[in-house]
Design a protein around this motif. Structure first.
Motif, PDB file in Angstrom:
ATOM      1  N   SER A   3       2.528  66.427 -32.145  1.00  0.00           N
ATOM      2  CA  SER A   3       1.287  66.807 -31.464  1.00  0.00           C
ATOM      3  C   SER A   3       1.594  67.871 -30.415  1.00  0.00           C
ATOM      4  N   LEU A   9       0.613  67.937 -27.427  1.00  0.00           N
ATOM      5  CA  LEU A   9       0.949  67.321 -26.142  1.00  0.00           C
ATOM      6  C   LEU A   9       2.433  66.974 -26.100  1.00  0.00           C
ATOM      7  N   SER A  59       4.487  70.200 -25.807  1.00  0.00           N
ATOM      8  CA  SER A  59       4.457  70.870 -24.506  1.00  0.00           C
ATOM      9  C   SER A  59       5.168  70.035 -23.444  1.00  0.00           C
ATOM     10  N   ARG A  60       5.024  68.705 -23.552  1.00  0.00           N
ATOM     11  CA  ARG A  60       5.714  67.854 -22.579  1.00  0.00           C
ATOM     12  C   ARG A  60       7.228  67.992 -22.719  1.00  0.00           C
ATOM     13  N   GLN A  83       8.887  70.529 -23.911  1.00  0.00           N
ATOM     14  CA  GLN A  83       9.300  71.840 -23.410  1.00  0.00           C
ATOM     15  C   GLN A  83       9.410  71.815 -21.887  1.00  0.00           C
ATOM     16  N   GLU A  84       8.437  71.110 -21.291  1.00  0.00           N
ATOM     17  CA  GLU A  84       8.423  71.004 -19.836  1.00  0.00           C
ATOM     18  C   GLU A  84       9.629  70.194 -19.349  1.00  0.00           C
ATOM     19  N   PRO A 126       4.302  61.526 -24.927  1.00  0.00           N
ATOM     20  CA  PRO A 126       4.798  60.488 -24.028  1.00  0.00           C
ATOM     21  C   PRO A 126       3.972  59.186 -24.009  1.00  0.00           C
ATOM     22  N   THR A 151      10.032  60.408 -16.261  1.00  0.00           N
ATOM     23  CA  THR A 151      10.690  61.633 -16.736  1.00  0.00           C
ATOM     24  C   THR A 151      12.055  61.322 -17.330  1.00  0.00           C
TER      25      THR A 151
END
Lengths: 299, 157
Positions: free
Chosen positions: B2, B4, B7-8, B10-11, B69, B108
């Motif tokens: 997905s 989300l 992108s998470r 990658q972050e 997540p 995290t």
């Protein structure tokens, strides 16, 4: 605070509004009423005047206009610009609050007046009932008494329509408090609201996080879970909820919540706008000061 | 994957590269074609100094599910890793990694690896995941410490 009215004893407590001493009380009482009416009008106009001014100040700060002000004062630190604006706003709020307090006191007097009026009316009514049988001799007296009572009735109903709408005051107070909060976050986008006892917002290092806890990226359309107060990017919390079959736990604190517990977080949105504004101002300032530096080097 | 999840991750990678705890490493694996596979990471957990776990970096693999997540990653030591809360397969038994227990999407990668480092020297005797290490930890501490130190040598820096 003055003494509370206690039945008839409360009559003695009246000071600002003088009770009429005799019946019929129409002319004098109406004067009093016009006074009450005046307060009411003043109050309403004052409420809207101050709150309007406050709103203007707040929105002005977010607007480009203020950005330009901050930019023009390029030699002053941003902190100083904020301080002066904050001071102006505080004065406005103080003025409003003290006027509000005065109005509340007047309102207390008015309600005492109403209590007194009711008491007098009841007394008159008893007198009327206790008086002798109707006869040719006392016919005039009885008619006068009846007129007095109906007069008092009219007065009373008039009074109640003039009641300073306590909701007006409450609405104004709520609006004021919201404004103060909005003002605060537009000036300090990453600081916790003063006097915030409940830890509604995620704090990291004394700062309010503008990052969505799910994506770890800056939020754009923040929504809040009302049950625990944690804030997320709309699309991410909705996706999370969908994966948890409609009823999930808060990604920050595991409190259970449903889709209807999500509301737009206007205050957070304001924080984000203000934060972006600050970034722009800083960028602009850096650009401008480097230009100045170049000029100085050139000559 | 997905958007989300992507992108998470990658972050997470960005944040890790910017700042990570001393002595740790974590990196996404490389696909055969040379591109990065963000769903599968390898990482190293240093044993804390002044403990029987010191002077070693313990390798782990991190597998992120498609719905990360929302769901926690699965984290494994090598199979047969000696620790009371590690299954024979190498899977770590830790409440913050369990969806039914304390997993929260806000946790995290940094918090996870620090949590695992903490677990090394502070096993939880109430959730045994393997027989040998759990029994030795409870009943025969000298043997337990000897085995842990042997393992530390195997993974020494």
């Amino acid at each position: 605070m003055k003494t509370e009215p206690t039945g008839n004893g409360g009559l003695a407590g009246l000071s600002a509004i003088k009770l009429p001493t005799s019946f019929p009380l129409v002319p004098e009482a109406q004067q009093e009423l016009s006074k009450v009416n005046l307060y009411d009008t003043q109050f309403r106009s004052m409420v809207s005047r101050y709150t309007d001014q406050l709103e203007q100040t707040a929105s002005k700060f977010i607007s480009n206009k203020l950005e330009m002000e901050a930019l023009q004062l390029i030699d002053d630190p941003l902190e100083k610009v904020r301080e002066s604006i904050q001071k102006d706003c505080k004065n406005l709020i103080d003025e409003f609050t003290s006027s509000g307090r005065k109005i509340t006191e007047e309102e207390l007097e008015r309600s005492r007046y109403q209590v007194a009026l009711t008491a007098i009316k009841a007394q008159k009514r008893i007198n009327y009932r206790e008086s002798a049988e109707v006869s040719l001799d006392n016919l005039d007296v009885l008619r006068d008494q009846r007129e007095e009572i109906s007069c008092a009735d009219q007065l009373e109903s008039l009074l109640s329509t003039l009641e300073v709408d306590s909701a007006t005051f409450e609405t104004a107070n709520n609006r004021l408090q919201l404004l103060q909060e909005h003002l605060f976050v537009t000036l300090n986008p990453e600081s916790e609201l003063p006097d915030a006892e409940d830890d509604d917002v995620a704090i990291s290092g004394g700062k309010v996080s503008l990052i969505c806890p799910i994506s770890k990226r800056p939020m754009k359309n923040p929504v809040k879970i009302t049950v625990c107060g944690h804030c997320f990017e709309r699309t991410h919390i909705l996706e999370f909820l969908q994966q948890s079959q409609g009823s999930g736990f808060c990604p920050e604190c595991r409190t259970l919540f449903k889709k209807q517990d999500l509301i737009d977080d206007d205050l957070m949105k304001l924080r984000l706008e203000a934060h972006n504004r600050d970034l722009l101002i800083l960028q602009y300032r850096e650009k401008k000061s480097s230009q100045i530096g170049k000029k100085e080097n050139g000559t | 994957m997905s958007s989300l999840c992507k992108s998470r991750l990658q972050e997470e990678r960005k944040q890790w590269r910017k700042d990570h705890p001393f002595g740790f490493f974590a990196k996404p694996s490389k696909s055969p074609d040379g591109s990065l596979n963000l769903m599968y990471w390898t990482a190293g957990i240093p044993g804390k100094a002044s403990t029987i776990w010191e002077n070693a970096v313990y390798p782990i693999t991190i597998t992120f599910p498609e719905d990360y997540p929302s769901k926690p990653p699965k984290i494994k030591f090598p199979a047969g890793f000696y620790h009371p809360n590690v299954y024979p397969s190498g899977t770590i038994c830790l409440s913050i990694l369990n969806e039914e227990e304390d997993w929260r999407p806000a946790i995290t990668l940094k918090q996870i690896v620090l949590g695992i480092q903490e677990l090394l020297n502070n096993p939880n005797p109430d959730s045994p995941a393997q027989e040998p290490a759990w029994r030795a930890f409870g009943k025969d501490r000298p043997t337990y410490e000897k085995k842990v130190k042997e393992q530390a040598l195997k993974y020494s820096k």
